[in-house]
Design an enzyme around this catalytic site. Sequence first.
Site, PDB file in Angstrom:
ATOM      1  CB  SER A 223      70.219  55.869  39.671  1.00 39.16           C
ATOM      2  OG  SER A 223      68.834  56.177  39.316  1.00 39.16           O
TER       3      SER A 223
ATOM      4  CG  ASP B 263      63.947  60.606  33.456  1.00 35.29           C
ATOM      5  OD1 ASP B 263      63.739  60.435  31.950  1.00 35.29           O
ATOM      6  OD2 ASP B 263      64.398  59.639  34.041  1.00 35.29           O
TER       7      ASP B 263
END
Length: 391
Positions: free
Chosen positions: A173, A121
């Site tokens: 996560s 990301d």
Amino acid sequence: MKKVILAYSGGLDTSVCVKWLKDRGYEVIAYIGDVGQGEDFEKIEKRALDTGAKKVYIGDLKQEFISDFILPSLQANAAYEGKYLLATALSRPIIAKYLVETAHREKASVIAHGCTGKGNDQVRFEVTVHILDPKLEIIAPVRVWEFKSREEEIDYAKEQGIPLNVTKKKVYSIDKNLWGISIECGALENPWIEPPKDAYQMTQNPEDAPSKPTYIEIDFEKGIPSKINSQKYGLETLIKKLNETAGRNGVGRIDMVENRLVGIKSREIYEAPAATCLYLAHRELEALCLDRELLHFKEVLSLKYAELVYYGLWYSPLKKAIDAFIKETQKNISGTVRLKLYKGSCVAAGRKSPYSLYKEELATYTEKDKFDQKLAEGFIRLWGMPYRRQK
């Protein structure tokens, strides 16, 4: 005081980021992109403000996310390494786009994110930001701060009074949007261990799914899904209904070891019930309506398309050029596909289209057969001629 626009999710990393940036003299403006994660945004906004953010923007990006990001990826049949349907990867370029717009609006010169230095990301956010505005500075606190683990972050957050939605026992996560969920960390980091039941968020355990199969019919119009069981829906509603129906049947679980862009392998699990159904239905319709050479060449570009999305190159020239090709292939992708959902499996049970290239009178072995089999001998001789030994 220097303004920074923080991509804020309300999770552990970005919540700690607010406090960490503020302590270093930044005026933090949080940007929350609503891409269908179904969160309580008022609660997340309050968390950001309580943690020290000066201002919070919440952008409703769902319709643009669907029409400009999800749909092109679906029409491209883009799946990274044949399995990952790119839910998280698709959300990053649209969020980055609005981080840049917010920076311009606030006259901020810095953008920050809560991505780790070993993830994908960070690349997706930063490459997109620099494509859209190369003058903007980027800060990635997680890459440089003092915390060595999520457990240390949790301890820090508790010391600073930062509200949390994770614990040391459940340190997954999780990134969620309308198109699917990405889940990592905790027990999932051992690729030998079966994912714990509590890791999954939106799909029924296939063992506990209904004992009878569910059949659904999905209609497409020029490559765009439009109906479920003859009932017309907007794309957002259609995706939500498929997530519910397929998820109830345990469909859409993906467990994979993948090759991250930064060069390491990671084990993650994904849930994408609607995407799983729509990808399969779309491929089945293309198999019916596209000629062999076009279909096979499109499969090559599907692989490249998935890589470009995964690698954070959504706004690259190559991606734009492939989009034009994909759009051309969708002109005759209209019809209906019937799917059978059963205890985690999703299989095609029927397909039809007014643009079908399938001809029963050519494929059949009954008296309806109109295929002139005598022509096959000449075809085989010509086809194999370059490879025959010359004596």
